[in-house]
Design a protein around this motif. Structure first.
Motif, PDB file in Angstrom:
ATOM      1  N   LEU A  34       0.844  -1.221   0.011  1.00  0.00           N
ATOM      2  CA  LEU A  34      -0.007   0.078  -0.208  1.00  0.00           C
ATOM      3  C   LEU A  34       0.919   1.221   0.066  1.00  0.00           C
ATOM      4  N   TYR A  38      -0.120   5.142  -0.220  1.00  0.00           N
ATOM      5  CA  TYR A  38      -0.052   6.179   0.847  1.00  0.00           C
ATOM      6  C   TYR A  38       0.860   7.296   0.278  1.00  0.00           C
ATOM      7  N   PHE A 137      -7.777   2.823   0.602  1.00  0.00           N
ATOM      8  CA  PHE A 137      -6.878   1.902   1.539  1.00  0.00           C
ATOM      9  C   PHE A 137      -7.765   0.562   2.000  1.00  0.00           C
TER      10      PHE A 137
END
Length: 255
Positions: A34, A38, A137
């Motif tokens: 991720l 981010y 997310f």
């Protein structure tokens, strides 16, 4: 992402992390899969904040905000022209809702009467950011994520925003209580007022544990630390790197 685009995004990541160095330290706690999102999400929010609030020429701000609005609408169709948005293309977020909230924000330029009104000005934008973030997310939306975003936007209008047309959103009741004008605060005469403002924002900021997503939990925890320092008269800068790293570790473990 191609190598040229991967290199190009570093410029925008660096811009963001200069403003929010805590998030650079905290990146190590984001799952590797991720991390591109981010970094892209943090950089995108920084670019949107800059175009909406931090450009001195209103015409340039309007043009730049419209450009970003078109870019976000392109994301809804899987297209990207900017290095920051490339890692986000194809994510099924409600990009049109974020666009609508972003372009509608300049119409809300009345001086807020109190803290609640100052936060409400950012309500629609904060809600759209929180919803988009949850989809990016892949976590449930936190019930108070939008409140944390609104506080974040007001906190990060300081100190530069004090000299802007909206005086960083300072509410009129604080100016009246301290017998100051916004110009006097911008000139450095408003330390007690700013301490009270930080205290009010701190009271409105949800506890980090209320956020299911790592990004917002980290940002809310860091904002709490910044506000506590400002409320204590210790300025606008974040705590030092060692304390920040320890805080990031603790916030990440709350997942």
């Amino acid at each position: 992402m191609s190598a040229p685009r991967g290199e190009a995004i570093e410029h925008f990541v660096a811009k963001w992390q200069r403003r929010e160095p805590e998030m650079a330290q905290a990146e190590v706690f984001c799952p590797p899969a991720l991390r591109p999102r981010y970094r892209a999400w943090g950089s995108l929010l920084h670019e949107l904040r800059e175009s909406a609030f931090e450009l001195s020429d209103p015409r340039v701000a309007e043009v730049k905000t419209q450009w970003w609005a078109e870019e976000l609408l392109g994301l809804a169709e899987g297209r990207s022209r900017h290095p920051v948005t490339a890692p986000l293309a194809g994510v099924p977020a409600n990009w049109p809702a974020l666009v609508h909230a972003l372009v509608a924000l300049p119409a809300s330029d009345a001086r807020p009467g109190d803290t609640g009104a100052a936060l409400a000005r950012f309500g629609a934008l904060a809600a759209a950011i929180a919803d988009t973030e949850a989809r990016l997310f892949e976590h449930p939306a936190g019930g108070r994520d939008a409140d944390a975003v609104a506080v974040h936007l007001l906190l990060h209008r300081l100190p530069e925003g004090l000299a802007a047309d909206d005086q960083a959103g300072l509410p009129m009741n604080l100016l009246a209580r301290h017998g100051l004008t916004a110009a006097q605060v911008a000139a450095g005469q408003g330390d007690p007022l700013l301490r009270d403002w930080a205290t009010a924002l701190l009271a409105a900021l949800p506890l980090p544990a209320s956020h299911p997503g790592l990004y917002r939990r980290l940002r809310a925890g860091f904002d709490r630390a910044r506000l506590a320092r400002l409320a204590a008269g210790r300025g606008f800068d974040p705590p030092g790197p060692f304390v920040t790293l320890l805080r990031a570790w603790r916030l990440a473990r709350r997942a």
